[in-house]
Structure formats: structure tokens, C-alpha cells
Design a protein around this motif. Structure first.
Motif, PDB file in Angstrom:
ATOM      1  N   LEU A   1       4.376   8.505   1.310  1.00 31.77           N
ATOM      2  CA  LEU A   1       3.130   8.588   0.564  1.00 31.77           C
ATOM      3  C   LEU A   1       2.942   9.972  -0.044  1.00 31.77           C
ATOM      4  N   GLU A   2       2.278  10.007  -1.203  1.00 27.54           N
ATOM      5  CA  GLU A   2       1.895  11.268  -1.820  1.00 27.54           C
ATOM      6  C   GLU A   2       0.526  11.696  -1.297  1.00 27.54           C
ATOM      7  N   LYS A   3       0.159  12.939  -1.576  1.00 34.72           N
ATOM      8  CA  LYS A   3      -1.074  13.501  -1.031  1.00 34.72           C
ATOM      9  C   LYS A   3      -2.306  12.694  -1.402  1.00 34.72           C
ATOM     10  N   GLU A   4      -2.372  12.193  -2.645  1.00 31.39           N
ATOM     11  CA  GLU A   4      -3.575  11.501  -3.114  1.00 31.39           C
ATOM     12  C   GLU A   4      -3.443   9.971  -3.098  1.00 31.39           C
ATOM     13  N   THR A   5      -2.377   9.461  -2.490  1.00 38.13           N
ATOM     14  CA  THR A   5      -2.132   8.012  -2.528  1.00 38.13           C
ATOM     15  C   THR A   5      -3.320   7.207  -2.022  1.00 38.13           C
ATOM     16  N   LEU A   6      -3.799   7.548  -0.837  1.00 34.40           N
ATOM     17  CA  LEU A   6      -4.822   6.724  -0.185  1.00 34.40           C
ATOM     18  C   LEU A   6      -6.118   6.704  -0.980  1.00 34.40           C
ATOM     19  N   ASN A   7      -6.597   7.880  -1.372  1.00 35.54           N
ATOM     20  CA  ASN A   7      -7.859   7.946  -2.114  1.00 35.54           C
ATOM     21  C   ASN A   7      -7.766   7.250  -3.457  1.00 35.54           C
ATOM     22  N   LYS A   8      -6.647   7.443  -4.156  1.00 33.41           N
ATOM     23  CA  LYS A   8      -6.547   6.897  -5.506  1.00 33.41           C
ATOM     24  C   LYS A   8      -6.436   5.369  -5.501  1.00 33.41           C
ATOM     25  N   PHE A   9      -5.759   4.801  -4.513  1.00 32.02           N
ATOM     26  CA  PHE A   9      -5.706   3.340  -4.427  1.00 32.02           C
ATOM     27  C   PHE A   9      -7.099   2.764  -4.161  1.00 32.02           C
ATOM     28  N   LYS A  10      -7.796   3.356  -3.200  1.00 33.20           N
ATOM     29  CA  LYS A  10      -9.119   2.805  -2.863  1.00 33.20           C
ATOM     30  C   LYS A  10     -10.108   3.007  -4.002  1.00 33.20           C
ATOM     31  N   ASP A  11     -10.101   4.180  -4.621  1.00 29.47           N
ATOM     32  CA  ASP A  11     -11.006   4.437  -5.742  1.00 29.47           C
ATOM     33  C   ASP A  11     -10.758   3.453  -6.887  1.00 29.47           C
ATOM     34  N   ALA A  12      -9.491   3.163  -7.153  1.00 29.25           N
ATOM     35  CA  ALA A  12      -9.160   2.225  -8.226  1.00 29.25           C
ATOM     36  C   ALA A  12      -9.706   0.836  -7.926  1.00 29.25           C
ATOM     37  N   ALA A  13      -9.611   0.423  -6.662  1.00 28.03           N
ATOM     38  CA  ALA A  13     -10.123  -0.897  -6.277  1.00 28.03           C
ATOM     39  C   ALA A  13     -11.630  -0.967  -6.449  1.00 28.03           C
ATOM     40  N   LEU A  14     -12.326   0.077  -6.018  1.00 24.98           N
ATOM     41  CA  LEU A  14     -13.790   0.078  -6.075  1.00 24.98           C
ATOM     42  C   LEU A  14     -14.299   0.181  -7.510  1.00 24.98           C
ATOM     43  N   LYS A  15     -13.714   1.085  -8.290  1.00 28.38           N
ATOM     44  CA  LYS A  15     -14.210   1.328  -9.651  1.00 28.38           C
ATOM     45  C   LYS A  15     -13.902   0.188 -10.603  1.00 28.38           C
ATOM     46  N   ASN A  16     -12.840  -0.589 -10.314  1.00 25.59           N
ATOM     47  CA  ASN A  16     -12.415  -1.643 -11.228  1.00 25.59           C
ATOM     48  C   ASN A  16     -12.612  -3.044 -10.673  1.00 25.59           C
ATOM     49  N   SER A  17     -13.342  -3.148  -9.554  1.00 27.45           N
ATOM     50  CA  SER A  17     -13.594  -4.444  -8.901  1.00 27.45           C
ATOM     51  C   SER A  17     -12.296  -5.235  -8.770  1.00 27.45           C
ATOM     52  N   ALA A  18     -11.255  -4.538  -8.335  1.00 27.69           N
ATOM     53  CA  ALA A  18      -9.923  -5.139  -8.299  1.00 27.69           C
ATOM     54  C   ALA A  18      -9.640  -5.813  -6.965  1.00 27.69           C
ATOM     55  N   GLY A  19      -8.995  -6.976  -7.050  1.00 29.02           N
ATOM     56  CA  GLY A  19      -8.549  -7.670  -5.849  1.00 29.02           C
ATOM     57  C   GLY A  19      -7.157  -7.252  -5.446  1.00 29.02           C
ATOM     58  N   LEU A  20      -6.419  -6.639  -6.401  1.00 30.48           N
ATOM     59  CA  LEU A  20      -5.072  -6.140  -6.127  1.00 30.48           C
ATOM     60  C   LEU A  20      -4.844  -4.913  -6.995  1.00 30.48           C
ATOM     61  N   VAL A  21      -4.316  -3.852  -6.379  1.00 30.95           N
ATOM     62  CA  VAL A  21      -4.037  -2.603  -7.089  1.00 30.95           C
ATOM     63  C   VAL A  21      -2.582  -2.215  -6.829  1.00 30.95           C
ATOM     64  N   TYR A  22      -1.891  -1.751  -7.865  1.00 31.84           N
ATOM     65  CA  TYR A  22      -0.518  -1.257  -7.719  1.00 31.84           C
ATOM     66  C   TYR A  22      -0.364  -0.009  -8.574  1.00 31.84           C
ATOM     67  N   SER A  23       0.721   0.721  -8.374  1.00 34.99           N
ATOM     68  CA  SER A  23       0.907   1.970  -9.107  1.00 34.99           C
ATOM     69  C   SER A  23       2.372   2.171  -9.461  1.00 34.99           C
TER      70      SER A  23
END
Length: 482
Positions: A79-101
């Protein structure tokens, strides 16, 4: 958010635990592995990947959080330093049911970025590349298991189709983790695995999952297709169409293969020479001087793709009742291929005929997986399942009036898939499962040794074709119902 990663080793697990302990964002961490010897460890789940329903059941039983950040299979992930925060933020901000990078790939000490493409409505092929780490919303996971709860191969496919249907799928355009790649010798090129009989059970399950999805979104076409009544307004029965640019190594063999066909009807050969500058033009001229069946066309414009060359050919007055494919680096298997194709049109009253081919190297030596016959096609569901797989097969042939009305993209990748989707939507498709064609794999192929950027561009384009086609089919079915 809970984190689920593969169990690589005790040292790896310790490193991951240390990494996330200070994050304050992870409510629980689990590791999964296929070894039952680790079952006594409360933090280890016993499964191989998310492709089996039993794996998803394990996740639901062990976890409680709204979001699960999970590896898809047993690949080693850093994992990268910001992996955890950026995945969760993307899910919350975009009402996403699945997030990938995007991610990095590390192999033999070399690290390179692996960009992904944006997911769209038509991204329904089962090999869509999400990478190895995805964030899944718990309600999407639960909903997917109400559709199918005992899948052996396609649980993750069913899961992300559920996300596509009921939520939003979001792509983070930043590399947020690294995958350590193993040295794997591929059996053969990946894009041929879906036609290999070895994977028949897997493919059938994937088809069932996809068909159920099409039914839920009201995009599944009924089995019945229109039969075609053939007109007699053509000066010749068939035209073999060969688009070509800079194929001096193969063009004479291709044309001679066309000339060798034995038929009980007249045919011609339309060669659309897309401004070749390597001697191809002269080679065509030398053959055309000896045989009047060869019609040599050089378009006015210099920027046509293969699709544009096809459009020019089929709209010529010289084009026959049936337009039959021959690529400039391939050959017909024997002198009877064209006759068999045209016979099939009349036997089935179909708008399109698709044969089978043998995969060969440049010297025409057969290479794995050999015969590509698309046995997955069925009368009942072929035109629906074609949206899931990446091609229809070859050689392709069309009733010319239908092809003239079709939208042929002026590109050199996916133009054939676009036309086949359109025609199969409405008209009968004839299939020939014996080999009619020798398809060479060599460095000159349009899909040979592609960069990740070019491969992504090709995949995105085909997904856009699927987006348009599925939307068209939904409207068509709404009109039927109305």
C-alpha cells in the motif's frame, strides 16, 4: 473501513499491520489464504479469491463495516501512504459501490505504472481490469449474493455488475498501490482464453451471470431473429474484400488465396489499398493485370482506417450481393471456403455469416489454442452473450444491403465488432464451426505487442460500442413493450 489482503507470510502480515495501525481509518484487518492450516488464526479467512461465492460469504460473516477494501486474489500488494484515505474518500464523495485505482507493477526489480480505464455503462466484458485492490460497499456485496450465492468462477463479476446496476463505479486515476508480479508463462495470448474448451464451464457460468444482468436492466433480446430475403440486383454474387496498407510480405499470398476459390457462382476481389508505400501497391497491380476479377481501389483520402476501407468497398457498384472478409495477412484454408460461406447464407436466410479459423504463426504452423470456433455462440443467446466477450470470430461475411445501412466506424480496431453487434441485434447469424481461414499471429498484426496505453484505448473504444449497443437495445425493447 476494513482491510482484507492475501496472507503472503507472517512477515508480510506484520508489515501490513504496522502500516495501518497508525491510520485510524481501518476498523479491522483480515488476511485470506487457500491453506486450511491457518484456519485457527481468527484473522485469516480460508479462500483463494473473490471469484467464488464462498469467499464473499466469508467476508460477510467476518466483517461488519460499511466499506471493505479488499484484494481480488492472492497477489502480493504493497500500500501507498494515502491508499486508505483516498479509497474511502472516493467512495463517500462519489456515492460509489465499487472503487478501483491505477497501480504500480513490480517485476524482476522493475516498477512501472499500470493505468486503468474509466468504467462505463458498456464495460460489461468479464475481463475488465480493475487491478488487484478494490473498495466494495457492503450493501453491494450483500445484494450480489441475492442474485447468485454459489458461483465457482464469477462471483466478483456478478458483484461488479450489481454495482453497475444499483450504484456507481469510480476510477481513481492515481497509482495507489504496488502489485508484485510473479514470473508466469502464459499458455497463449490472453484474449483467446474465452474460446478455449478448457474454460467451457467457467464461460457458461459467466454467461448465465451476464444474461441475468441483462434481464434485470431490460436489455436482453429474445431469441427470435429476422430471416433475410435476398434480392437479385447485383452484378456478381460475392466480393472478397481486402483492406490493406503496407503488407508487401503477405498481400500476394492473400490475393492468390482469394483467386484460388472454386465456386459455382461469379465473384470478384476488391482490394482497398490505403496508400501503401512499401511496394504493396505495385504487387497488387501486377496481379490485377493478370486477372480481371481483382478490383484495385486507392481511396482519395489518406487517413482511413480499416472500417473506412470497408465502407468504400461495399458501396461500390462492383460489390457483390455478399461481402466476405479476407485480411491482408491471412489466407483461406482451402479452395472451398467461399462456397461454404455463401451456401450458409441461403441455408439459414441470414444477414451475416461467421466462420472459424486456425491460429497459426507466420509460416502457417498451427499454434495454441488452434481452432477458434466460438462454440459459445447459441441460437438462443449468442447475440446477448456477444456483449460479454471481445469478438465474434472470423471470417465474417455480410449481406451487402444490410452492411451498407450499418454504421461502420472508420477505425482499425473494433470496426468489425461494431457491425456484428448491430446486425446480430436484428438479423439471423449463420455460424460455421469448421475451419475456413488461417489467421496468422505475427509482429505485423494490429493487436500485436501493444503498449498498455494502446491496449487501454482499444478496450475503452470497444466498451463505448457496448454502451451504445446496450442503450439501443433497451430502447428497442421499450418500444416493443409499448
Amino acid at each position: 473501513m476494513e482491510l482484507i489482503l492475501p496472507f503472503i507470510s507472517e512477515e508480510y502480515s506484520k508489515t501490513v499491520n504496522q502500516f495501518v495501525s497508525a491510520s485510524g481509518i481501518i476498523s479491522g484487518i483480515y488476511f485470506f489464504d487457500s491453506s486450511k492450516s491457518l484456519v485457527d488464526n481468527n484473522n485469516v479467512l480460508t479462500f483463494n479469491s473473490l471469484h467464488e461465492s464462498i469467499s464473499l460469504h466469508h467476508l460477510l460473516e467476518k466483517t461488519e463495516d460499511e466499506f471493505l477494501l479488499t484484494a481480488i486474489d492472492l497477489s502480493e500488494i504493497s500500500l501507498e501512504k494515502e491508499t486508505l484515505n483516498k479509497f474511502k474518500d472516493a467512495a463517500l464523495k462519489n456515492s460509489a459501490g465499487l472503487v478501483y485505482s491505477d497501480h504500480f507493477s513490480e517485476k524482476s526489480g522493475e516498477r512501472k505504472i499500470m493505468p486503468k480505464i474509466d468504467h462505463q455503462f458498456g464495460s460489461v466484458r468479464d475481463n475488465f481490469d480493475f487491478g488487484k485492490l478494490v473498495l466494495i460497499r457492503r450493501d453491494i456485496l450483500e445484494k450480489s449474493l441475492t442474485y447468485f450465492n454459489d458461483l465457482k468462477f464469477s462471483a466478483f463479476y456478478n458483484l461488479w455488475l450489481t454495482a453497475l446496476e444499483t450504484s456507481n463505479i469510480f476510477h481513481i486515476t492515481e497509482a495507489l498501490y504496488t502489485v508484485k508480479e510473479n514470473e508466469i508463462n502464459e499458455k497463449y495470448e490472453k484474449h483467446f482464453t474465452y474460446v478455449d474448451p478448457e474454460f467451457e464451464a467457467e464461460q457458461k457460468e459467466l454467461e448465465n451471470v451476464f444474461s441475468a444482468y441483462l434481464e434485470r436492466i431490460n436489455a436482453k433480446l429474445p431469441p427470435k431473429s429476422k430471416a433475410v430475403s435476398f434480392g437479385n440486383e447485383f452484378i456478381t454474387e460475392a466480393s472478397i474484400i481486402i483492406p490493406v496498407k503496407n503488407r508487401i510480405k503477405t498481400i500476394k499470398e492473400a490475393i492468390n488465396s482469394a483467386l484460388s476459390q472454386k465456386t459455382n457462382f461469379d465473384y470478384n476481389i476488391i482490394v482497398v489499398d490505403n496508400h501503401s508505400d512499401d511496394g504493396t501497391t505495385q504487387a497488387i497491380n501486377s496481379l490485377a493485370e493478370k486477372d480481371s476479377r481483382i478490383i484495385h481501389i486507392i481511396p482519395e483520402n489518406k487517413d482511413h482506417g480499416i472500417g473506412g476501407c470497408w465502407k468504400i468497398a461495399v458501396n461500390l457498384n462492383d460489390c457483390g450481393k455478399f461481402a466476405v472478409q479476407l485480411d491482408s495477412d491471412d489466407l483461406y484454408k482451402d479452395e472451398n471456403s467461399l462456397q461454404k460461406i455463401i451456401n450458409k447464407f441461403y441455408e439459414d436466410s441470414c444477414g451475416m455469416v461467421i466462420g472459424s479459423y486456425l491460429l497459426t504463426d507466420f509460416t502457417l504452423k498451427e499454434i495454441p489454442p488452434g481452432l477458434i470456433s466460438h462454440n459459445e455462440w447459441t441460437e438462443e443467446n449468442g447475440k446477448n452473450n456477444a456483449l460479454r466477450v471481445n469478438g465474434f470470430g472470423a471470417p465474417r461475411a455480410f449481406y451487402t444491403p444490410l452492411l451498407r445501412k450499418a454504421e461502420i466506424p472508420d477505425v482499425s480496431y473494433g470496426e468489425d465488432y461494431a457491425v456484428c453487434l448491430q446486425l446480430s441485434r436484428e438479423y439471423k447469424t449463420g455460424r460455421i464451426y469448421e475451419p475456413l481461414y488461417l489467421c496468422r499471429r505475427w509482429e505485423g498484426n494490429t493487436d500485436s505487442s501493444l503498449s498498455i496505453e494502446k491496449e487501454n484505448k482499444n478496450n475503452f473504444f470497444k466498451d463505448s460500442l457496448r454502451t451504445h449497443e446496450i442503450q439501443t437495445r433497451i430502447k428497442l425493447l421499450q418500444n416493443y413493450a409499448g
